[in-house]
Design a protein around this motif. Sequence first.
Motif, short mmCIF file in Angstrom:
data_model
loop_
_atom_site.label_atom_id
_atom_site.label_comp_id
_atom_site.label_asym_id
_atom_site.label_seq_id
_atom_site.Cartn_x
_atom_site.Cartn_y
_atom_site.Cartn_z
N VAL A 310 61.57 46.28 22.04
CA VAL A 310 60.84 46.65 23.25
C VAL A 310 59.73 45.64 23.49
CG1 VAL A 310 59.25 48.34 24.26
CG2 VAL A 310 61.34 49.12 23.17
N VAL A 311 59.56 45.24 24.74
CA VAL A 311 58.43 44.39 25.12
C VAL A 311 57.36 45.29 25.73
CG1 VAL A 311 57.64 42.60 26.71
CG2 VAL A 311 59.77 42.29 25.43
N LEU A 312 56.16 45.22 25.16
CA LEU A 312 55.03 46.00 25.66
C LEU A 312 54.24 45.14 26.64
CD1 LEU A 312 53.14 48.53 25.47
CD2 LEU A 312 51.93 47.31 23.64
N LEU A 313 54.06 45.66 27.86
CA LEU A 313 53.28 44.96 28.88
C LEU A 313 52.07 45.79 29.26
CD1 LEU A 313 56.14 43.76 31.30
CD2 LEU A 313 54.90 42.37 29.63
N GLU A 314 50.91 45.14 29.42
CA GLU A 314 49.75 45.83 29.98
C GLU A 314 49.92 45.90 31.50
OE1 GLU A 314 47.59 47.30 28.28
OE2 GLU A 314 47.45 46.32 26.32
N ASP A 315 49.17 46.80 32.13
CA ASP A 315 49.33 46.97 33.58
C ASP A 315 48.55 45.94 34.39
OD1 ASP A 315 46.73 47.82 33.30
OD2 ASP A 315 47.08 49.87 34.01
N ASP A 316 47.82 45.03 33.73
CA ASP A 316 47.07 44.01 34.46
C ASP A 316 47.69 42.62 34.28
OD1 ASP A 316 46.40 43.83 31.80
OD2 ASP A 316 44.23 43.72 32.09
N VAL A 317 49.03 42.58 34.17
CA VAL A 317 49.72 41.30 34.06
C VAL A 317 50.61 41.09 35.28
CG1 VAL A 317 49.76 41.49 31.53
CG2 VAL A 317 51.80 42.14 32.84
N VAL A 318 50.97 39.84 35.49
CA VAL A 318 51.96 39.45 36.50
C VAL A 318 52.99 38.59 35.79
CG1 VAL A 318 52.39 38.02 38.53
CG2 VAL A 318 50.43 39.56 38.49
N LEU A 434 42.37 35.67 33.18
CA LEU A 434 42.20 35.61 34.63
C LEU A 434 41.25 36.68 35.14
CD1 LEU A 434 45.01 34.10 34.06
CD2 LEU A 434 45.46 34.53 36.48
N GLY A 435 40.81 37.56 34.27
CA GLY A 435 39.83 38.57 34.66
C GLY A 435 38.43 38.26 34.21
N TYR A 436 38.21 37.07 33.60
CA TYR A 436 36.85 36.72 33.19
C TYR A 436 36.58 35.22 33.18
CZ TYR A 436 38.63 35.51 28.52
OH TYR A 436 39.31 34.93 27.48
N ASN A 437 37.61 34.39 33.17
CA ASN A 437 37.42 32.95 33.04
C ASN A 437 37.82 32.24 34.33
OD1 ASN A 437 37.26 30.28 32.33
ND2 ASN A 437 38.77 30.38 30.67
N PRO A 438 36.86 31.68 35.08
CA PRO A 438 37.19 31.01 36.34
C PRO A 438 37.68 29.58 36.17
CG PRO A 438 34.83 30.98 36.02
CD PRO A 438 35.39 31.73 34.86
N ILE A 451 50.94 35.96 33.28
CA ILE A 451 49.51 35.72 33.40
C ILE A 451 48.80 37.08 33.29
CG2 ILE A 451 49.60 33.57 34.67
CD1 ILE A 451 49.29 35.14 37.26
N HIS A 452 47.67 37.06 32.60
CA HIS A 452 47.02 38.31 32.19
C HIS A 452 45.60 38.35 32.75
CE1 HIS A 452 46.09 41.21 28.59
NE2 HIS A 452 45.94 41.78 29.77
N PHE A 453 45.33 39.36 33.59
CA PHE A 453 44.00 39.53 34.18
C PHE A 453 43.12 40.38 33.27
CE2 PHE A 453 46.67 38.33 37.70
CZ PHE A 453 45.86 37.64 38.57
N ASN A 454 43.10 40.06 31.98
CA ASN A 454 42.22 40.80 31.07
C ASN A 454 40.78 40.44 31.37
OD1 ASN A 454 43.03 38.18 29.96
ND2 ASN A 454 41.72 38.73 28.21
N GLY A 455 39.89 41.40 31.24
CA GLY A 455 38.50 41.23 31.63
C GLY A 455 38.13 42.23 32.71
N ASN A 456 36.92 42.15 33.20
CA ASN A 456 36.42 43.13 34.16
C ASN A 456 36.80 42.83 35.62
OD1 ASN A 456 35.14 44.70 32.20
ND2 ASN A 456 33.35 43.36 32.21
N MET A 457 37.17 41.60 35.91
CA MET A 457 37.43 41.22 37.30
C MET A 457 38.92 41.36 37.61
SD MET A 457 34.81 38.00 37.64
CE MET A 457 33.06 38.24 37.38
#
Length: 490
Positions: A310-318, A434-438, A451-457
Amino acid sequence: MAGGGGGRASAQRRAALAALILFLASLAFLLSATGTASAPNSAPFRLAAIRRHAEDHAAVLAAYAAQARKLSAASASQTESFLSISGHLSSLSSRISLSTVALLEKETRGQIKRARALAGAAKEAFDTQSKIQKLSDTVFAVDQQLLRARRAGLLNSRIAAGSTPKSLHCLVMRLLEARLANASAIPDDPPVPPPQFTDPALYHYAIFSDNVLAVSVVVASAARAAAEPTRHVFHVVTAPMYLPAFRVWFARRPPPLGTHVQLLAVSDFPFLNASASPVIRQIEDGNRDVPLLDYLRFYLPEMFPALRRVVLLEDDVVVQRDLAGLWRVDLGGKVNAALETCFGGFRRYGKHINFSDPAVQERFNPRACAWSYGLNVFDLQAWRRDQCTQRFHQLMEMNENGTLWDPASVLPAGLMTFYGNTRPLDKSWHVMGLGYNPHIRPEDIKGAAVIHFNGNMKPWLDVAFNQYKHLWTKYVDTEMEFLTLCNFGL
């Protein structure tokens, strides 16, 4: 919905419950009627049985008549039928005596047969009213939960700060209200799941989330990137109160290109109880720092016993590239494959775990390289072999007071559970930040499978980085009318 009269809602619930109980009682009477056919064929016995069944069905039909009066004017004819048959049965019951058994038996049985047919036809309407009341209660519960979270500033980090959480709140409420308005048009999952859900030859993903919009983007992006979308199966697990909202979304906007989605709630897994799971026990004991949905990932082999990987994906990825290749990655006998995040002295075990505890010092190396959730490949056969769920339970018991790691974070528990049992993934599979590093290099983003939008943004928030947001919004299904109604700035 939360502003409705509590007394009226309570009365409606009592009425729906009464109707259900009465219908179940009528089924019991019908079954008992079948049983009397084998009893001694004496006139008094037959007399008592006929009188009892006539009186019982008269009571049931009278109760249905009372409930039908509360429905719309379109059910007036049904009300008259209930009252008519109930009156006939009551009259017949009063006329029955030993001298009239032979004459009235045929007529009584005919009226009872008609009553059974009418009650059976009415059952669907009353069941629908019961479902509507349950959905109404769910809408109220979600509204109150989100209201309390906003007041306390404790909204889930995945539905976090800024003005947009109001939009997510609005979306959930709109979806629940749509289910409430047309409950019968959005069916529950079939009692027997489709074979694709348990076929180990397909590509299976697990997502644990209460954010229906984010999950829809994960599924849509993965489907469009796949070479064979019909071979990809997504198992989405959410809290019971959010499940109706997920059902409405995926009923109105089915997964693209034939991708399969199974919607599940925590309540669909009976083994998740306080006696078997320290996670459930700690939550029931009042530990609100333990996020249940996040910790459910430690039960993947028990949730999906027929699957091997099984591949586990977080909900803040594309997803930007076909992920089928993850099923060909050699884990070398390890349980987990993940992106390692350490560089120099940063992001190592010592950052996540309390090494002042002797039990931690004995088991783990503070210099060990940490890894990330977001995209993980789990070999469930190796997991079962190494009894990783039992190891996780031991760690949860040790951390009951939160002394080993912050229970609000699920990563330390994963680092310890799969210590020495994780294989590094190539960096091209998973680009983070992508949720904290510009300042992520465009070529790294373009070449990444995920791509993973981990972080607060987060990309669904107003505070998202403009240079990254379009990478997420292009997969949002803007045909869903509720997004415009809820003022999503997409």
